[in-house]
Scaffold this active site. Structure first.
Site, mmCIF file in Angstrom:
data_model
loop_
_atom_site.group_PDB
_atom_site.id
_atom_site.type_symbol
_atom_site.label_atom_id
_atom_site.label_comp_id
_atom_site.label_asym_id
_atom_site.label_seq_id
_atom_site.Cartn_x
_atom_site.Cartn_y
_atom_site.Cartn_z
ATOM 1 N N PRO A 146 0.824 -1.209 0.000
ATOM 2 C CA PRO A 146 0.000 0.000 0.000
ATOM 3 C C PRO A 146 0.857 1.258 0.000
ATOM 4 C CG PRO A 146 0.120 -0.917 2.202
ATOM 5 C CD PRO A 146 0.819 -1.894 1.297
ATOM 6 N N TYR A 173 -5.412 12.653 -14.937
ATOM 7 C CA TYR A 173 -6.342 11.531 -14.776
ATOM 8 C C TYR A 173 -7.807 11.938 -14.641
ATOM 9 C CZ TYR A 173 -1.973 9.231 -13.286
ATOM 10 O OH TYR A 173 -0.692 8.758 -13.200
ATOM 11 N N CYS A 220 -0.009 29.090 -16.696
ATOM 12 C CA CYS A 220 -0.403 29.552 -18.026
ATOM 13 C C CYS A 220 -0.837 28.352 -18.860
ATOM 14 C CB CYS A 220 0.769 30.293 -18.678
ATOM 15 S SG CYS A 220 0.310 31.138 -20.199
ATOM 16 N N GLU A 221 -1.964 27.789 -18.474
ATOM 17 C CA GLU A 221 -2.451 26.540 -19.066
ATOM 18 C C GLU A 221 -3.948 26.444 -18.793
ATOM 19 O OE1 GLU A 221 -1.872 23.225 -21.258
ATOM 20 O OE2 GLU A 221 -0.088 24.172 -20.407
#
Length: 445
Positions: A300, A347, A374-375
């Protein structure tokens, strides 16, 4: 969020076990107010509940028969302090690169409780494993098997190994698909016979000692069904190895992938129930095959680190934007984003976010929490209803960010990685300092 009142609540199964909203609206973790930490260490800021992390280590150890059977998957998040905690809890550690190995060893973690993973381990990595005395190297290809045998011979050592097997199971969340999931980079195939061929080669290699098999079925798995089916298939190979090679393998590593709740409407993992079902299935299948049941090891990472941590941001620009249905969406900008949490962009991951510096009282409005990069894809919370009185200067925290957030962080737009602070019994401890521009410039030649 259905109401402002519910927005002020902290879902106990999502937030750290010692997170509490006080009477003045301020959220504390382990008795430490998050606004105080933000003022001292800046934002964005990762805050780790040490007792939460340790308690989840113990939950896993109790469920699977002892800490020696639990390997913390360090790819979720690793630093020297984390390695120390895992060591003190008596667990083992999985690493997947030579630098993860280096961090563990720098922390004084016992090499004899380290397992090395990776699909492309080169000679230097393998030599570091052998020289340091790691407990297991997980073999991922025929080329690697031959290379490790050569490296171990050069060091005059015999290295214990596991063979990673593709069990033909792909499990995610509550579903699993029992298909030949062959088209992936990890492991040897059960279906084609390459796993048995690898086992044969490992048994015959003079400087390798085959002690077991390894498999991994997926991520964010909440029940034992996928693990059980994988174990049943892999145990068939144990039986074949025993019958044809005369070798009884003592260990079975069933990997990680145990899920956590990221939002209030998700159910938390019942560790004890999953472990009980899985171990029962292994014992039953081994008995049916007439072999001794191997010791089950698990790995885990997210299930231990994930829920222990929150990321604290400061709210900056807020703007209302027209959307196609004629309505508006409120964009709430924070001072971090995809550089400290790439998972939503990568994701489509979802998170639970709350204002942690005060109570909010406004009416719910359609909102999107975005970062400062900046995206256009720099989105942390894509579509949620948040109170309309969230304002610049508020502190907004995302829960369950302990796994794969700092570990996958970047310097996009020359942002620097946040500080990481642990809290316990009313005291804060700096684990990793905030990067600075000087750290970036130090790489210039």
């Amino acid at each position: 969020m259905s109401s402002t009142e519910s927005f002020n609540e902290l879902p106990a199964h999502v937030w750290p076990r010692n997170a509490v909203r006080q009477e003045d609206g301020v959220v504390t973790i382990a008795g430490v107010p998050l606004p105080d930490l933000a003022e001292e260490f800046g934002t964005p800021l990762f805050v780790v509940d040490e007792d939460d992390f340790r308690s989840r280590c113990r939950d896993m150890a109790d469920a699977f028969g002892g800490p020696d059977r639990v390997h913390y998957a360090s790819k979720a998040f690793l630093c020297k302090t984390i390695a120390n905690w895992v060591d003190e809890e008596g667990m083992s550690l999985d690493i997947a690169s030579v630098n993860e190995l280096g961090i563990a060893l720098a922390a004084g973690f016992p090499a004899g409780r380290i397992t090395a993973h990776g699909n492309n381990k080169d000679a230097d990595f393998l030599r570091a494993c052998v020289r340091s005395g790691v407990s297991h190297v997980v073999l991922d290809s025929a080329q690697e098997l031959e290379l490790l045998d050569y490296v171990a011979a050069g060091e005059a050592k015999v290295q214990d190994v596991l063979i990673r097997v593709k069990p033909g199971i792909e499990a995610h969340t509550h579903e699993f698909i029992a298909t030949s999931h062959e088209d992936q980079k990890f492991g040897f195939s059960l279906a084609s016979g390459s796993a048995f061929a690898a086992a044969t080669a490992a048994v015959r290699a003079e400087n390798l000692n085959l002690v077991g098999l390894h498999c991994h079925v997926g991520s964010q798995v909440f029940d034992a069904e996928g693990f059980k089916l994988a174990a049943e298939r892999v145990l068939q190979l144990y039986s074949q190895i025993h019958a044809e090679l005369g070798v009884a393998l003592p260990e079975l590593d069933l990997g990680g992938g145990y899920g956590i709740a990221y939002t209030a409407d998700e159910e938390p993992l019942d560790v004890a129930a999953v472990a009980r079902d899985l171990l029962t299935a292994v014992d039953r299948t081994a008995a049916e095959l007439g072999i001794t049941a191997p010791v089950v090891l698990v790995e885990p990472g997210r299930a231990i680190a994930g829920p222990s941590t929150v990321t604290v941001y400061e709210v900056g620009t807020i703007k209302d934007v027209s959307i196609e249905d004629g309505g508006t969406r409120r964009y709430v900008s924070v001072d971090g984003g995809m550089s400290d949490n790439i998972r939503p962009a990568l994701y489509g991951s979802i998170y639970d976010a709350r204002v942690v510096s005060r109570f909010v009282e406004g009416d719910p409005v359609a909102s999107r929490v975005v970062g400062s990069h900046c995206e256009s894809g720099d989105i942390l919370i894509n579509d949620e209803n948040y109170p309309d009185d969230i304002r610049p200067g508020d502190l907004l925290a995302l829960a369950a960010t302990g796994a794969y957030c700092y570990a996958m962080s970047s310097r996009y737009n020359a942002f620097t990685r946040p500080a990481v602070v642990s809290v316990r019994a009313g005291t804060a401890r700096l684990m990793l300092r905030r990067e600075t521009l000087d750290d970036i410039l130090a790489l210039e030649v």
